[in-house]
Design a protein around this motif. Structure first.
Motif, PDB file in Angstrom:
ATOM      1  N   HIS A 151       8.876 -53.312  17.127  1.00  0.00           N
ATOM      2  CA  HIS A 151       7.941 -52.643  18.026  1.00  0.00           C
ATOM      3  C   HIS A 151       6.824 -53.618  18.388  1.00  0.00           C
ATOM      4  N   PRO A 152       6.546 -53.858  19.663  1.00  0.00           N
ATOM      5  CA  PRO A 152       5.614 -54.923  20.067  1.00  0.00           C
ATOM      6  C   PRO A 152       4.237 -54.862  19.411  1.00  0.00           C
ATOM      7  N   SER A 153       3.616 -53.695  19.399  1.00  0.00           N
ATOM      8  CA  SER A 153       2.265 -53.593  18.829  1.00  0.00           C
ATOM      9  C   SER A 153       2.274 -53.875  17.334  1.00  0.00           C
ATOM     10  N   TYR A 154       3.289 -53.361  16.663  1.00  0.00           N
ATOM     11  CA  TYR A 154       3.363 -53.565  15.219  1.00  0.00           C
ATOM     12  C   TYR A 154       3.722 -55.014  14.897  1.00  0.00           C
ATOM     13  N   ALA A 155       4.629 -55.590  15.678  1.00  0.00           N
ATOM     14  CA  ALA A 155       5.007 -56.989  15.470  1.00  0.00           C
ATOM     15  C   ALA A 155       3.787 -57.899  15.629  1.00  0.00           C
ATOM     16  N   ALA A 156       2.954 -57.605  16.624  1.00  0.00           N
ATOM     17  CA  ALA A 156       1.751 -58.411  16.846  1.00  0.00           C
ATOM     18  C   ALA A 156       0.805 -58.311  15.650  1.00  0.00           C
ATOM     19  N   TRP A 157       0.697 -57.118  15.074  1.00  0.00           N
ATOM     20  CA  TRP A 157      -0.157 -56.937  13.899  1.00  0.00           C
ATOM     21  C   TRP A 157       0.362 -57.757  12.724  1.00  0.00           C
ATOM     22  N   LYS A 158       1.657 -57.730  12.486  1.00  0.00           N
ATOM     23  CA  LYS A 158       2.207 -58.458  11.354  1.00  0.00           C
ATOM     24  C   LYS A 158       2.121 -59.971  11.529  1.00  0.00           C
ATOM     25  N   GLU A 159       2.049 -60.404  12.764  1.00  0.00           N
ATOM     26  CA  GLU A 159       1.933 -61.841  13.028  1.00  0.00           C
ATOM     27  C   GLU A 159       0.483 -62.313  13.050  1.00  0.00           C
ATOM     28  N   SER A 160      -0.456 -61.376  12.948  1.00  0.00           N
ATOM     29  CA  SER A 160      -1.872 -61.716  13.061  1.00  0.00           C
ATOM     30  C   SER A 160      -2.378 -62.443  11.814  1.00  0.00           C
ATOM     31  N   GLN A 161      -3.461 -63.178  11.989  1.00  0.00           N
ATOM     32  CA  GLN A 161      -4.072 -63.879  10.858  1.00  0.00           C
ATOM     33  C   GLN A 161      -4.572 -62.897   9.816  1.00  0.00           C
TER      34      GLN A 161
END
Length: 246
Positions: free
Chosen positions: A221-231
């Motif tokens: 899921h794009p929003s969740y994937a972005a969160w997991k990739e965040s610093q």
């Protein structure tokens, strides 16, 4: 100096219940610098694409200013400026799931979501005292035992249900629900907190294909994937391993 916390709006339940309907609220999360009981709350906010930020935990100075003297606490500011104070992790998780429409399409689906959400949470609550809090010299033995005696039994039940639902990466129908996110977060924690020397973690595409499908579906899921990739997410993972000495 105590880091100031938002001041909840004092009003009748009727007034506050109207404010809850706000669709463009902002959120502030008060929790420690680790995943823990704040992880699913952060995951729900990130998944939903909500506007949220973290407050610095200045504990125990803030303790007496929270509803139960425990964290996490979430502060929601609605579109009309009303501030709602949300406490107790499971209550917050359920509240956010209702708000973000992650409880299925009807009462029966709602119940099925609750069933599998609660099942995973029960296993997670058992994992900490048996493995995380085990003496370092006993962790590998306790982890292997927990994988074999607890997770394997629950995983088999979940696998069967997910297969009946079409092996489509969801617990209910073909939509994302709280149960999906709870399982994905749990898998991450088991993978992160695997003691060095323990057997392979009990979740994988080969061992638990249907649970793994849920895990991959949530993580795509794009929003969740972005969160997991965040610093910040990486900092929380490091903080979790550091605090528990893994």
């Amino acid at each position: 100096m105590v880091v100031s916390l938002p001041v909840p709006t004092h009003a009748s339940s009727d007034v506050l219940s109207q404010a809850v309907k706000s669709s463009d609220s902002t959120f502030k999360v008060l929790y420690f610098g680790l995943h823990g009981r704040g992880e699913l709350i952060r995951a729900l906010l990130a998944f939903a694409g909500a506007k949220w930020e973290e407050l610095t935990a200045d504990w125990p100075a803030q303790k007496s200013h929270t509803p139960f003297g425990v964290l996490p606490v979430v502060y929601e500011t609605t579109s009309d400026g009303t501030v709602l104070e949300l406490a107790e992790s499971q209550a917050i998780e359920r509240y956010l799931s209702n708000k973000f429409h992650l409880y299925g399409k009807n009462e029966y689906e709602h119940h099925k979501v609750e069933q599998y959400f609660t099942s995973i949470d029960t296993v997670w609550l058992a994992f900490r005292p048996k493995v995380i809090d085990a003496a370092p010299e006993n962790r590998v033995e306790e982890a292997n035992k927990f994988y074999d005696e607890t997770i394997s039994k629950i995983a088999a039940i979940h696998e069967e249900h997910l297969k009946k639902n079409g092996s489509n990466g969801h617990y209910v129908g073909d939509s994302f629900t709280l149960a999906d996110l709870k399982t994905a977060v749990f898998v991450d924690r088991i993978l992160l907190l695997r003691p060095a020397g323990a057997k392979e973690a009990p979740f994988s595409a080969e061992k638990t294909p249907n649970i793994w499908k849920v895990y991959e579906t949530v993580n795509s899921h794009p929003s969740y994937a972005a969160w997991k990739e965040s610093q910040r997410y990486q900092e929380l993972s490091a903080g979790t391993k550091g605090i528990f000495k893994f």
